[in-house]
Design a protein around this motif. Structure first.
Motif, PDB file in Angstrom:
ATOM      1  N   ASP A 116       7.729  -4.120  11.291  1.00  0.00           N
ATOM      2  CA  ASP A 116       6.886  -3.798  12.446  1.00  0.00           C
ATOM      3  C   ASP A 116       7.640  -4.150  13.718  1.00  0.00           C
ATOM      4  O   ASP A 116       8.355  -5.157  13.766  1.00  0.00           O
ATOM      5  CB  ASP A 116       5.581  -4.627  12.419  1.00  0.00           C
ATOM      6  CG  ASP A 116       4.682  -4.231  11.269  1.00  0.00           C
ATOM      7  OD1 ASP A 116       4.543  -3.027  11.010  1.00  0.00           O
ATOM      8  OD2 ASP A 116       4.123  -5.140  10.615  1.00  0.00           O
TER       9      ASP A 116
ATOM     10  N   HIS B 125      -7.395  -6.535  -1.807  1.00  0.00           N
ATOM     11  CA  HIS B 125      -6.579  -6.646  -0.595  1.00  0.00           C
ATOM     12  C   HIS B 125      -7.180  -7.742   0.286  1.00  0.00           C
ATOM     13  O   HIS B 125      -7.584  -8.779  -0.241  1.00  0.00           O
ATOM     14  CB  HIS B 125      -6.567  -5.260   0.067  1.00  0.00           C
ATOM     15  CG  HIS B 125      -5.451  -5.053   1.028  1.00  0.00           C
ATOM     16  ND1 HIS B 125      -5.647  -5.067   2.369  1.00  0.00           N
ATOM     17  CD2 HIS B 125      -4.138  -4.805   0.851  1.00  0.00           C
ATOM     18  CE1 HIS B 125      -4.494  -4.841   2.993  1.00  0.00           C
ATOM     19  NE2 HIS B 125      -3.559  -4.682   2.090  1.00  0.00           N
TER      20      HIS B 125
ATOM     21  N   GLN C  14       0.559  -8.874   6.360  1.00  0.00           N
ATOM     22  CA  GLN C  14       0.906  -7.861   5.373  1.00  0.00           C
ATOM     23  C   GLN C  14       0.914  -8.531   4.012  1.00  0.00           C
ATOM     24  O   GLN C  14       0.880  -9.762   3.930  1.00  0.00           O
ATOM     25  CB  GLN C  14       2.228  -7.151   5.711  1.00  0.00           C
ATOM     26  CG  GLN C  14       3.385  -8.035   6.000  1.00  0.00           C
ATOM     27  CD  GLN C  14       4.690  -7.263   6.288  1.00  0.00           C
ATOM     28  OE1 GLN C  14       5.735  -7.789   6.025  1.00  0.00           O
ATOM     29  NE2 GLN C  14       4.649  -6.057   6.815  1.00  0.00           N
ATOM     30  N   GLY C  15       0.935  -7.732   2.950  1.00  0.00           N
ATOM     31  CA  GLY C  15       0.921  -8.283   1.604  1.00  0.00           C
ATOM     32  C   GLY C  15       2.000  -9.343   1.425  1.00  0.00           C
ATOM     33  O   GLY C  15       1.815 -10.328   0.704  1.00  0.00           O
TER      34      GLY C  15
ATOM     35  N   GLN D 278      -9.440 -10.918  14.909  1.00  0.00           N
ATOM     36  CA  GLN D 278      -8.443  -9.993  14.381  1.00  0.00           C
ATOM     37  C   GLN D 278      -7.339 -10.757  13.667  1.00  0.00           C
ATOM     38  O   GLN D 278      -6.980 -11.858  14.089  1.00  0.00           O
ATOM     39  CB  GLN D 278      -7.807  -9.173  15.510  1.00  0.00           C
ATOM     40  CG  GLN D 278      -6.811  -8.176  14.978  1.00  0.00           C
ATOM     41  CD  GLN D 278      -6.043  -7.394  16.038  1.00  0.00           C
ATOM     42  OE1 GLN D 278      -5.427  -6.399  15.735  1.00  0.00           O
ATOM     43  NE2 GLN D 278      -6.076  -7.835  17.274  1.00  0.00           N
ATOM     44  N   ILE D 279      -6.831 -10.177  12.614  1.00  0.00           N
ATOM     45  CA  ILE D 279      -5.614 -10.728  12.017  1.00  0.00           C
ATOM     46  C   ILE D 279      -4.562  -9.629  11.916  1.00  0.00           C
ATOM     47  O   ILE D 279      -4.890  -8.453  11.832  1.00  0.00           O
ATOM     48  CB  ILE D 279      -5.843 -11.343  10.616  1.00  0.00           C
ATOM     49  CG1 ILE D 279      -6.382 -10.316   9.617  1.00  0.00           C
ATOM     50  CG2 ILE D 279      -6.735 -12.559  10.677  1.00  0.00           C
ATOM     51  CD1 ILE D 279      -5.360  -9.608   8.833  1.00  0.00           C
TER      52      ILE D 279
ATOM     53  N   SER E 157       0.827  -1.211   0.000  1.00  0.00           N
ATOM     54  CA  SER E 157       0.000   0.000   0.000  1.00  0.00           C
ATOM     55  C   SER E 157       0.857   1.256   0.000  1.00  0.00           C
ATOM     56  O   SER E 157       0.364   2.343  -0.276  1.00  0.00           O
ATOM     57  CB  SER E 157      -0.983  -0.012   1.156  1.00  0.00           C
ATOM     58  OG  SER E 157      -0.319  -0.235   2.362  1.00  0.00           O
TER      59      SER E 157
ATOM     60  N   LYS F  36      -5.131   3.695   6.140  1.00  0.00           N
ATOM     61  CA  LYS F  36      -4.008   3.792   7.094  1.00  0.00           C
ATOM     62  C   LYS F  36      -3.572   5.251   7.223  1.00  0.00           C
ATOM     63  O   LYS F  36      -3.442   5.952   6.211  1.00  0.00           O
ATOM     64  CB  LYS F  36      -2.808   2.989   6.582  1.00  0.00           C
ATOM     65  CG  LYS F  36      -2.995   1.490   6.678  1.00  0.00           C
ATOM     66  CD  LYS F  36      -1.715   0.814   6.211  1.00  0.00           C
ATOM     67  CE  LYS F  36      -1.977  -0.541   5.605  1.00  0.00           C
ATOM     68  NZ  LYS F  36      -2.194  -1.599   6.531  1.00  0.00           N
TER      69      LYS F  36
ATOM     70  N   ARG G  52       5.655   0.639  13.507  1.00  0.00           N
ATOM     71  CA  ARG G  52       6.647   0.349  12.496  1.00  0.00           C
ATOM     72  C   ARG G  52       7.932   1.014  12.964  1.00  0.00           C
ATOM     73  O   ARG G  52       7.904   2.065  13.609  1.00  0.00           O
ATOM     74  CB  ARG G  52       6.210   0.878  11.127  1.00  0.00           C
ATOM     75  CG  ARG G  52       4.982   0.130  10.635  1.00  0.00           C
ATOM     76  CD  ARG G  52       4.707   0.368   9.197  1.00  0.00           C
ATOM     77  NE  ARG G  52       5.759  -0.114   8.311  1.00  0.00           N
ATOM     78  CZ  ARG G  52       5.965  -1.385   7.977  1.00  0.00           C
ATOM     79  NH1 ARG G  52       5.196  -2.333   8.467  1.00  0.00           N
ATOM     80  NH2 ARG G  52       6.926  -1.712   7.154  1.00  0.00           N
TER      81      ARG G  52
ATOM     82  N   GLY H 293      -5.085  -4.934   9.364  1.00  0.00           N
ATOM     83  CA  GLY H 293      -4.509  -4.008   8.393  1.00  0.00           C
ATOM     84  C   GLY H 293      -4.092  -2.704   9.033  1.00  0.00           C
ATOM     85  O   GLY H 293      -3.422  -1.887   8.405  1.00  0.00           O
TER      86      GLY H 293
HETATM   87  P1  AMP Z   1      -0.402  -4.168   3.933  1.00  0.00           P
HETATM   88  O1  AMP Z   1       0.724  -4.930   3.370  1.00  0.00           O
HETATM   89  O2  AMP Z   1      -0.841  -3.018   3.117  1.00  0.00           O
HETATM   90  O3  AMP Z   1      -1.535  -5.035   4.338  1.00  0.00           O
HETATM   91  O4  AMP Z   1       0.117  -3.473   5.299  1.00  0.00           O
HETATM   92  C1  AMP Z   1       0.595  -4.294   6.324  1.00  0.00           C
HETATM   93  C2  AMP Z   1       0.902  -3.498   7.568  1.00  0.00           C
HETATM   94  O5  AMP Z   1      -0.310  -3.071   8.206  1.00  0.00           O
HETATM   95  C3  AMP Z   1       1.606  -4.330   8.604  1.00  0.00           C
HETATM   96  O6  AMP Z   1       2.991  -4.436   8.354  1.00  0.00           O
HETATM   97  C4  AMP Z   1       1.293  -3.569   9.878  1.00  0.00           C
HETATM   98  O7  AMP Z   1       2.134  -2.439  10.013  1.00  0.00           O
HETATM   99  C5  AMP Z   1      -0.131  -3.085   9.626  1.00  0.00           C
HETATM  100  N1  AMP Z   1      -1.098  -4.025  10.220  1.00  0.00           N
HETATM  101  C6  AMP Z   1      -1.630  -5.132   9.658  1.00  0.00           C
HETATM  102  N2  AMP Z   1      -2.484  -5.754  10.495  1.00  0.00           N
HETATM  103  C7  AMP Z   1      -2.481  -5.024  11.639  1.00  0.00           C
HETATM  104  C8  AMP Z   1      -3.145  -5.144  12.903  1.00  0.00           C
HETATM  105  N3  AMP Z   1      -4.004  -6.134  13.164  1.00  0.00           N
HETATM  106  N4  AMP Z   1      -2.882  -4.201  13.843  1.00  0.00           N
HETATM  107  C9  AMP Z   1      -2.032  -3.178  13.583  1.00  0.00           C
HETATM  108  N5  AMP Z   1      -1.385  -3.001  12.423  1.00  0.00           N
HETATM  109  C10 AMP Z   1      -1.596  -3.916  11.464  1.00  0.00           C
END
Ligand code: AMP
Length: 510
Positions: free
Chosen positions: A390, A205, A302-303, A298-299, A161, A496, A405, A277
């Motif tokens: 992270d 996504h 990341q991509g 909750q999950i 993203s 975000k 992060r 996310g």
């Molecule tokens: P993306 O690859 O666009 O899905 O972004 C992934 C990033 O979103 C992760 O590396 C985290 O920094 C953040 N993220 C994903 N899931 C969570 C969550 N449950 N709580 C907090 N941050 C999250």
């Protein structure tokens, strides 16, 4: 296994069950979904001359045709490049060029914008608009047999993203997708024929990824007619489709509950909202459970490890007798079944339980690398571990708490300060709607903490009241040295918060 086999198998067993819906209207049964995507696959390979491994982009607002095109691409042994439809034309150009896409599926309004790119981009041969005349005929021809692929063959280029810099294409294989699907069943929930996933979040996504377990179990992919998230429309769809499931960014949970339509809505059909996310603050999830009931999981992912690093199951979220409920709700749960997760220091040495470091992951869900970017691949996958960027720590029971992060961490007077802790504290102040905390350069301390605050209902809040609230909840030195009251926070297309933009604003102010 070619991931498109999920569809072929389900269509054989449940041909007459509804598979795709546009709003409340069923647009295809499983037989039609499979037959149409198999015919389209034939057109892609035989008429358009695409070769195994060629990239095909999908720049579409959420629409049922997305699913037919996506499974056609996989069936034909091609690689899907799903692109968030809300991006800027320059970002479309960048992704189409970077992925060397030869074809792009588009929805009407985007197709017009994209057509001129054919003259600019040497590899792009065609923009195929799903509303154009003749498109429906492409799904009537003979079926292409399911093409064989190897487990590590590329299935999806998942463009990050990009809250900073250019998006990178995470290379997701057929094996990665299959493992993500199985892991959904292992850790998130079971699904049965007729269950629905309502795609109010972008199909490109997390929501789209959760379409795969649904295809495996003969559920209905429901695309809202608006193509996105409209709380009133979403609530109507919940009332219509039994056992409806969602993938939501945390801000969507908040918006759903805050919408005027919520008070009179019937949410008894709701099965599960999986959120992730971005950070879900404890105060928000407690409010959501109170409003909807214990229907959340909750999950954290990341991509690069599609949505599969840790998870907090609905039963853990429900358990209000756990002595450490607060910590558990504020965590991102425990390691998912198919991965190993560790915390590393700066030199990639594992850290003991309780210490904060970078979260690293390995397992069959982790991407192959970044498309055409060996340097970033080597850096991110060094030592065989995906370095997520992270920061976090595990507790004794295996719950992972995300800090921030690494680039968002604030170092003040040599001490690490994690903005999330301060954000959590500020959000418990009744009139604070949203908040984002960042570091501002400081000549003595290196950085100092400042907060951007959105007040609920345009209320006025005195900084000194926030200050005393912070002192009650967090260490004194962590409290913000200045508060900026703003109407809203800058966010990217996945909701975000763009901390980089907030930092830029501070530079302009100084
Ligand atoms: P993306 O690859 O666009 O899905 O972004 C992934 C990033 O979103 C992760 O590396 C985290 O920094 C953040 N993220 C994903 N899931 C969570 C969550 N449950 N709580 C907090 N941050 C999250």
């Amino acid at each position: 296994m070619n991931i498109a086999n999920l569809l072929q198998r389900t269509a054989r067993t449940y041909p007459d069950l509804p598979a795709l819906a546009h709003g409340q209207d069923i647009t295809a049964t499983y037989h039609q979904f499979d037959e149409e995507s198999a015919a389209l696959a034939g057109v892609l390979r035989n008429d358009m001359g695409l070769q195994a491994g060629d990239r095909v982009a999908l720049i579409m607002k959420n629409h049922p045709e997305y699913w037919i095109a996506l499974f056609a691409i996989w069936r034909a042994g091609l690689v899907a490049v799903p692109v968030n439809a809300k991006l800027h034309i320059n970002e479309f150009r960048y992704i189409l060029e970077n992925s060397d896409s030869r074809l792009c599926f588009a929805t009407a309004e985007l197709g017009d914008q994209l057509q001129p790119l054919i003259d600019e981009l040497p590899d792009l041969e065609r923009v195929l608009c799903i509303q154009e005349q003749g498109y429906q005929n492409l799904k009537l021809g003979p079926a292409l047999p399911l093409q064989s692929v190897r487990p590590d063959d590329l299935a999806w280029l998942f463009y990050t993203s990009g809250t900073t810099g250019k998006p990178k294409g995470a290379m997701i294989s057929h094996r990665n997708l299959l493992v993500a699907t199985l892991s959904y069943f292992a850790d998130i929930t079971s699904l049965s024929p007729g269950d629905a996933v309502i795609h109010a979040a972008p199909q490109t996504h997390g929501s789209g990824l959760y379409g795969l377990p649904l295809v495996a179990k003969a559920g209905i992919q429901v695309t809202p007619v608006s193509g996105g998230f409209d709380p009133a429309e979403t609530l109507d769809l919940i009332a219509h489709f039994p056992n409806s499931c969602f993938f939501f960014a945390p801000t969507m949970v908040h918006r759903l509950i805050a919408s005027p339509a919520f008070a009179s809505a019937d949410t008894s059909n709701l099965k599960l909202i999986v959120y992730g996310g971005g950070p879900m603050y404890e105060a928000d999830i407690r409010q959501a459970i109170e409003a909807i009931g214990p229907k959340f999981a909750q999950i954290y992912g990341q991509g690069e490890a599609p949505m599969t690093i840790t998870g907090l199951s609905s039963s853990l979220i429900e358990n209000d007798t756990h002595p450490r409920r607060s910590e558990i709700l504020a965590s991102v749960g425990t390691e998912r079944t198919d991965v190993e997760v560790q915390i590393f220091d700066q030199d990639d040495n594992p850290l003991p339980t309780g210490e904060i470091g970078e979260i690293v992951v390995r397992g069959d869900v982790v991407m192959l690398g970044y498309w055409k970017n060996q340097e970033a691949t080597d850096e991110t996958l060094r030592g065989g571990w995906l370095h997520t960027g992270d920061m976090g720590c595990f507790d004794e029971e295996g719950f992972l708490t995300l800090k921030d992060r690494s680039k968002d961490m604030i170092i003040s007077g040599g001490t690490n300060i994690y903005p999330r802790e301060i954000e959590e504290a500020l959000l418990t102040y009744p009139l604070v709607e949203e908040v984002s905390v960042i570091g501002r350069p400081h000549s003595d301390w290196g950085e100092e903490v400042v907060a951007f605050v959105v007040c609920a209902n345009a209320a006025q809040i005195e900084p000194r009241d926030l200050d005393s609230h912070c002192i009650q909840h967090i260490a004194r030195f962590k409290r913000p040295k200045e508060y900026f009251f703003v109407k809203d926070l800058p966010k990217n297309n996945y909701g975000k918060v763009l901390k980089t933009e907030l930092r830029e604003r501070l530079k302009i102010k100084n």
